[in-house]
Motif scaffolding. Structure first.
Motif, PDB file in Angstrom:
ATOM      1  N   ILE A 157      11.572 -17.326  -1.956  1.00 52.20           N
ATOM      2  CA  ILE A 157      12.273 -16.826  -3.114  1.00 52.20           C
ATOM      3  C   ILE A 157      12.251 -15.010  -2.943  1.00 52.20           C
ATOM      4  O   ILE A 157      13.266 -14.388  -3.195  1.00 52.20           O
ATOM      5  CB  ILE A 157      11.187 -16.858  -4.623  1.00 52.20           C
ATOM      6  CG1 ILE A 157       9.840 -15.998  -4.487  1.00 52.20           C
ATOM      7  CG2 ILE A 157      11.213 -18.199  -4.547  1.00 52.20           C
ATOM      8  CD1 ILE A 157       9.281 -15.816  -5.461  1.00 52.20           C
ATOM      9  N   GLY A 158      11.937 -14.673  -1.625  1.00 57.56           N
ATOM     10  CA  GLY A 158      12.523 -12.773  -1.249  1.00 57.56           C
ATOM     11  C   GLY A 158      11.134 -12.114  -2.029  1.00 57.56           C
ATOM     12  O   GLY A 158      10.381 -12.957  -3.576  1.00 57.56           O
ATOM     13  N   PRO A 159      11.017 -10.671  -1.994  1.00 57.98           N
ATOM     14  CA  PRO A 159       9.788 -10.697  -2.776  1.00 57.98           C
ATOM     15  C   PRO A 159       9.996  -9.789  -3.673  1.00 57.98           C
ATOM     16  O   PRO A 159      10.680  -9.302  -4.537  1.00 57.98           O
ATOM     17  CB  PRO A 159       9.097  -8.749  -1.280  1.00 57.98           C
ATOM     18  CG  PRO A 159      11.104  -9.134  -1.033  1.00 57.98           C
ATOM     19  CD  PRO A 159      11.630 -10.027  -0.160  1.00 57.98           C
ATOM     20  N   PRO A 160       9.039 -10.463  -4.496  1.00 60.45           N
ATOM     21  CA  PRO A 160       9.164 -10.200  -5.730  1.00 60.45           C
ATOM     22  C   PRO A 160       9.260  -8.250  -6.305  1.00 60.45           C
ATOM     23  O   PRO A 160       9.127  -6.993  -5.652  1.00 60.45           O
ATOM     24  CB  PRO A 160       8.386 -10.534  -6.977  1.00 60.45           C
ATOM     25  CG  PRO A 160       7.103 -10.638  -6.807  1.00 60.45           C
ATOM     26  CD  PRO A 160       8.295 -10.570  -4.820  1.00 60.45           C
ATOM     27  N   ASN A 161      10.088  -7.150  -7.351  1.00 62.46           N
ATOM     28  CA  ASN A 161      10.015  -6.079  -7.188  1.00 62.46           C
ATOM     29  C   ASN A 161       8.225  -5.107  -7.287  1.00 62.46           C
ATOM     30  O   ASN A 161       8.170  -4.083  -6.990  1.00 62.46           O
ATOM     31  CB  ASN A 161      10.679  -5.727  -8.918  1.00 62.46           C
ATOM     32  CG  ASN A 161      11.881  -5.217  -8.166  1.00 62.46           C
ATOM     33  OD1 ASN A 161      12.369  -6.527  -7.571  1.00 62.46           O
ATOM     34  ND2 ASN A 161      12.970  -6.240  -9.599  1.00 62.46           N
ATOM     35  N   GLY A 162       7.608  -5.776  -7.977  1.00 62.31           N
ATOM     36  CA  GLY A 162       6.408  -5.217  -7.679  1.00 62.31           C
ATOM     37  C   GLY A 162       5.414  -5.455  -6.509  1.00 62.31           C
ATOM     38  O   GLY A 162       4.597  -4.887  -6.367  1.00 62.31           O
ATOM     39  N   ASP A 163       6.484  -5.979  -5.701  1.00 64.12           N
ATOM     40  CA  ASP A 163       5.348  -6.141  -4.297  1.00 64.12           C
ATOM     41  C   ASP A 163       4.862  -5.009  -3.712  1.00 64.12           C
ATOM     42  O   ASP A 163       3.950  -5.215  -2.976  1.00 64.12           O
ATOM     43  CB  ASP A 163       5.819  -7.231  -2.982  1.00 64.12           C
ATOM     44  CG  ASP A 163       6.457  -8.174  -3.314  1.00 64.12           C
ATOM     45  OD1 ASP A 163       6.758  -9.352  -2.221  1.00 64.12           O
ATOM     46  OD2 ASP A 163       5.180  -8.902  -4.173  1.00 64.12           O
ATOM     47  N   ALA A 164       5.945  -3.732  -3.524  1.00 63.29           N
ATOM     48  CA  ALA A 164       5.992  -2.823  -3.146  1.00 63.29           C
ATOM     49  C   ALA A 164       4.065  -1.682  -3.840  1.00 63.29           C
ATOM     50  O   ALA A 164       3.425  -1.739  -3.111  1.00 63.29           O
ATOM     51  CB  ALA A 164       6.755  -1.609  -3.703  1.00 63.29           C
ATOM     52  N   VAL A 165       4.255  -1.729  -4.999  1.00 66.47           N
ATOM     53  CA  VAL A 165       3.113  -1.421  -5.514  1.00 66.47           C
ATOM     54  C   VAL A 165       2.101  -2.427  -5.617  1.00 66.47           C
ATOM     55  O   VAL A 165       1.062  -1.423  -5.284  1.00 66.47           O
ATOM     56  CB  VAL A 165       3.711  -1.686  -7.153  1.00 66.47           C
ATOM     57  CG1 VAL A 165       2.517  -0.823  -8.584  1.00 66.47           C
ATOM     58  CG2 VAL A 165       4.713  -0.779  -7.661  1.00 66.47           C
ATOM     59  N   ARG A 166       1.956  -3.037  -4.887  1.00 69.93           N
ATOM     60  CA  ARG A 166       0.949  -4.163  -5.202  1.00 69.93           C
ATOM     61  C   ARG A 166       0.205  -3.913  -3.559  1.00 69.93           C
ATOM     62  O   ARG A 166      -1.221  -3.966  -3.379  1.00 69.93           O
ATOM     63  CB  ARG A 166       0.774  -5.391  -5.179  1.00 69.93           C
ATOM     64  CG  ARG A 166       0.822  -6.105  -6.896  1.00 69.93           C
ATOM     65  CD  ARG A 166       1.538  -7.758  -7.423  1.00 69.93           C
ATOM     66  NE  ARG A 166       0.831  -8.237  -6.466  1.00 69.93           N
ATOM     67  CZ  ARG A 166       1.291  -9.829  -6.082  1.00 69.93           C
ATOM     68  NH1 ARG A 166       2.695 -10.102  -6.428  1.00 69.93           N
ATOM     69  NH2 ARG A 166       1.119 -10.929  -5.610  1.00 69.93           N
ATOM     70  N   VAL A 167       1.305  -4.065  -2.916  1.00 66.21           N
ATOM     71  CA  VAL A 167       0.804  -3.438  -1.037  1.00 66.21           C
ATOM     72  C   VAL A 167       0.423  -2.339  -0.932  1.00 66.21           C
ATOM     73  O   VAL A 167      -0.728  -1.745  -0.807  1.00 66.21           O
ATOM     74  CB  VAL A 167       1.762  -3.818  -0.566  1.00 66.21           C
ATOM     75  CG1 VAL A 167       1.751  -3.171   1.256  1.00 66.21           C
ATOM     76  CG2 VAL A 167       2.387  -5.229  -0.089  1.00 66.21           C
ATOM     77  N   HIS A 168       0.794  -1.510  -2.037  1.00 60.43           N
ATOM     78  CA  HIS A 168       0.443   0.059  -1.450  1.00 60.43           C
ATOM     79  C   HIS A 168      -0.885   0.291  -2.232  1.00 60.43           C
ATOM     80  O   HIS A 168      -1.783   0.942  -1.966  1.00 60.43           O
ATOM     81  CB  HIS A 168       1.114   1.294  -2.418  1.00 60.43           C
ATOM     82  CG  HIS A 168       0.879   2.693  -2.114  1.00 60.43           C
ATOM     83  ND1 HIS A 168       0.053   3.335  -2.734  1.00 60.43           N
ATOM     84  CD2 HIS A 168       1.581   3.370  -1.078  1.00 60.43           C
ATOM     85  CE1 HIS A 168      -0.030   4.963  -2.678  1.00 60.43           C
ATOM     86  NE2 HIS A 168       0.598   4.139  -0.993  1.00 60.43           N
ATOM     87  N   GLU A 169      -1.500  -0.684  -3.232  1.00 59.83           N
ATOM     88  CA  GLU A 169      -2.367  -0.704  -3.614  1.00 59.83           C
ATOM     89  C   GLU A 169      -3.247  -1.039  -3.195  1.00 59.83           C
ATOM     90  O   GLU A 169      -4.914  -1.092  -3.571  1.00 59.83           O
ATOM     91  CB  GLU A 169      -2.774  -1.384  -5.297  1.00 59.83           C
ATOM     92  CG  GLU A 169      -2.080   0.346  -6.779  1.00 59.83           C
ATOM     93  CD  GLU A 169      -1.814  -0.745  -8.242  1.00 59.83           C
ATOM     94  OE1 GLU A 169      -1.331   0.225  -8.625  1.00 59.83           O
ATOM     95  OE2 GLU A 169      -1.678  -1.707  -7.927  1.00 59.83           O
ATOM     96  N   ALA A 170      -2.858  -1.517  -2.223  1.00 60.72           N
ATOM     97  CA  ALA A 170      -4.538  -2.012  -1.452  1.00 60.72           C
ATOM     98  C   ALA A 170      -4.482  -2.205   0.075  1.00 60.72           C
ATOM     99  O   ALA A 170      -5.313  -2.461   0.104  1.00 60.72           O
ATOM    100  CB  ALA A 170      -3.460  -4.133  -1.320  1.00 60.72           C
ATOM    101  N   LEU A 171      -4.171  -1.034   0.166  1.00 60.68           N
ATOM    102  CA  LEU A 171      -3.945   0.260   1.679  1.00 60.68           C
ATOM    103  C   LEU A 171      -5.423   0.893   0.962  1.00 60.68           C
ATOM    104  O   LEU A 171      -5.751   1.039  -0.015  1.00 60.68           O
ATOM    105  CB  LEU A 171      -3.063   1.146   1.147  1.00 60.68           C
ATOM    106  CG  LEU A 171      -1.776   0.797   1.944  1.00 60.68           C
ATOM    107  CD1 LEU A 171      -0.876   2.463   1.329  1.00 60.68           C
ATOM    108  CD2 LEU A 171      -1.374   0.197   2.832  1.00 60.68           C
ATOM    109  N   GLY A 172      -6.512   0.512   2.093  1.00 58.95           N
ATOM    110  CA  GLY A 172      -7.698   1.504   2.355  1.00 58.95           C
ATOM    111  C   GLY A 172      -7.500   3.129   1.728  1.00 58.95           C
ATOM    112  O   GLY A 172      -6.596   3.331   2.078  1.00 58.95           O
TER     113      GLY A 172
END
Lengths: 384, 384
Positions: free
Chosen positions: A316-331
């Motif tokens: 389905i391709g990345p939803p818009n919120g992916d970038a935010v979620r990935v960034h929040e998961a960064l150490g």
């Protein structure tokens, strides 16, 4: 728009410009391949595109090329196909957008072999090195090719003499899959001494190229090709490289794409290992001595955990919120591996892998020994 | 208090407890060596000291030991002497204060050889590795020993078979200096096959030990000894080490002391290089292939620049403001080498080297690829 029409168009476009042709690629993205091809043919294109296409725009051999491919049991894989290796090539597009020389996904991929390109690239490692390899290097390349294939990991290389050939042969010996990325048409057996090897690979794997049939190899094409080797693997193992080996170019692409770069140590008395030791000494590459260490370094251990997420997101391709979620998961203080970030964010590993270099370019993340962490600027100190 | 009296006292203390004896060391620091020895002899010491000294407190052979040393052309070097390697051992004291097992400076150093201990330790690199070395490892150890000595760098090692012996021999072949740190008395030729080598070293260098004359080697003494090898070098090169080699213990001490740890790559097919590759893979060690790379890694290139500062500061001890100046000279975002920090702060390199691990323990600094930087907590974000 039929897929056949798109394929015919991309076959034309793949011959009309010498890759990498960023202006043409951007133009294709903007107006679509069919419209882009029409305008290129008519010479009604922006100046930058004109510069990249004017010399060959009359050279339309798309139908013959596709027929020739079909005769060889091959095909042209286009981004509109399900088997297009979208995520592996995504990093190239991002790198190009960030101005990296090694960037830019190909406009299409000429392919020999029955395997699905995207599936093979799902779990692949590049194994590269000097043509002028030592007996030691040849031994290791064969062992690594065999060992990776035995674990179901696809071995990506360039079909050259020396390390490349040994890696492919090792994978074939283990009855595994291997991808040879050529710097010429997939119907051109180069180097000549590897004609049999290149003929055998499609039986169990793939011979691929962004160059149309009958294209001959050229020096700059090897360098251009190297980025695809780096992009198709989760990481790149440099088995042996002299101080001026082309493998160091593939190594640089690997790092620029945010992939794991690995180097095999060798005797310091051997000039064939000098390039590997430079990569280790500078901290660009991780030392790997065994296949198990390659697997560990490319983070495939936790791969099954995120497999289901990856599948659905790829569709389905990345939803818009992916970038935010990935960034929040960064150490915040210590780095996390892409795998850990994928699990923590619930975002597909491929998407995570594509986003991380983008974050890096934007100054939002940085690579540290243990993986990726937020850049300090964004860690809450920005306004301090 | 005469230096002879102090020497006699420390000779007694060096036999009375099995190193490392932290309680005794702290007691000596507190009340001074002469008073400490009196109280130990009388059994009027705190319980922790009692535990470390009760077994041997009646064993006073200080005079015989010193006489025996004099006969051998040796001596006992004590912290009160000018030639005591104060800064190299400072890191041990700091490490001990921070609870590191490998810490604790010796109470005294039994020495054979005419050279000044502090002067030799000014520019020294430890070269260590397996006893069971391969032909490759022996070749490299000899080359490195020779090459370092040729550049005027003192080679520190443990006089063991294999790598150690080759490193010493290489240095002697280049007519350079070398320090052998023994795990037994300096009058005990161990290993027996190296009796000639150990007899030759004092002609151009030093055979040293914290164990009194006639002390025999024991397994735990090798491990205890290793911290002195690590402390006497600006860095440690592990030439070859199997998975369970004692050289890995010296490597761990090197890192704990804030010294540069280096490892020589070798064939991944050789079990003798497994330990080196582990150190490289984990990022603990920097890869070194040549003597020039060892010199570069230990940061000796800029050494002349800070030589004069170092001399004066060694003489007068660090003023109170040193720590502040060193901390201010730390990079905020990128790491600086100890050399750069020394030049920028105007503080002696040895002092900088001693302070950095202390800062690290206190959370004020951290080690990064390029050297040392301030910890983020103290970089202006602490109150954000």
């Amino acid at each position: 728009m039929s897929i056949d029409k798109v394929r015919l168009t991309r076959a034309y476009l793949s011959r009309v410009a010498e890759p990498p042709a960023p202006a043409l690629a951007a133009f294709v993205d903007e107006v679509g391949p069919v419209k882009a091809a029409e305008l290129v043919r008519a010479g009604r294109v922006p100046e930058a595109v004109e510069g990249q296409t004017s010399a060959r725009r009359g050279e339309d051999r798309a139908e013959q090329d596709l027929r020739r491919m079909a005769e060889l049991g091959g095909r042209l894989v286009v981004p509109e196909d399900d088997e297009w290796p979208e995520w592996p090539f995504n990093a190239l597009t991002l790198a190009a957008a960030n101005g990296l020389k090694c960037g830019l996904a190909p406009l299409a991929l000429w392919v020999r072999g029955k395997a699905n390109v995207a599936e093979l690239a799902e779990r692949a490692v590049a194994v590269v090195g000097s043509r002028d390899a030592s007996g030691y290097g040849q031994h290791i390349a064969t062992e690594f090719g065999y060992g990776l294939a035995e674990k179901g990991i696809v071995v990506v290389s360039g079909a050259a003499y020396g390390i490349d050939g040994c890696a492919h042969r090792g994978a074939l010996a283990a009855e595994g899959s291997t991808i040879a990325v050529l710097a010429c048409g997939v119907d051109v057996p180069y180097p000549a001494g590897h004609a049999n090897l290149i003929a055998r690979i499609p039986e169990r794997g793939l011979v691929v190229s962004e160059y149309p049939p009958a294209h001959t190899p050229a020096r700059h094409r090897f360098l251009t090709r190297n980025r695809l080797i780096a992009a198709l693997g989760d990481g790149t193992v440099v088995v042996e490289a002299g101080r001026r080996s082309g493998a160091k170019n593939t190594a640089a692409s690997t790092t620029a794409l945010g992939r794991v770069l690995m180097a095999v140590p060798g005797p310091v008395t051997s000039a064939s290992s000098t390039g590997c030791h430079e990569l280790l000494r500078s901290g660009q590459a991780i030392a790997v001595s065994t296949v198990a260490e390659v697997v560990e370094s490319t983070g495939r251990i936790g791969a099954d955990l995120v497999e289901s997420t990856r599948q659905s997101s790829t569709a389905i391709g990345p939803p818009n919120g992916d970038a935010v979620r990935v960034h929040e998961a960064l150490g915040l203080t210590t780095g996390h591996s892409a795998e850990v970030i994928a699990v923590e964010s619930g975002v597909a590993l491929s998407t995570v892998r594509a986003l991380l270099p983008e974050f890096e370019m934007a100054g939002l993340a940085e690579r540290v020994d243990t993986g990726w962490k937020r850049s300090h600027v964004t860690a809450g100190c920005g306004d301090a």
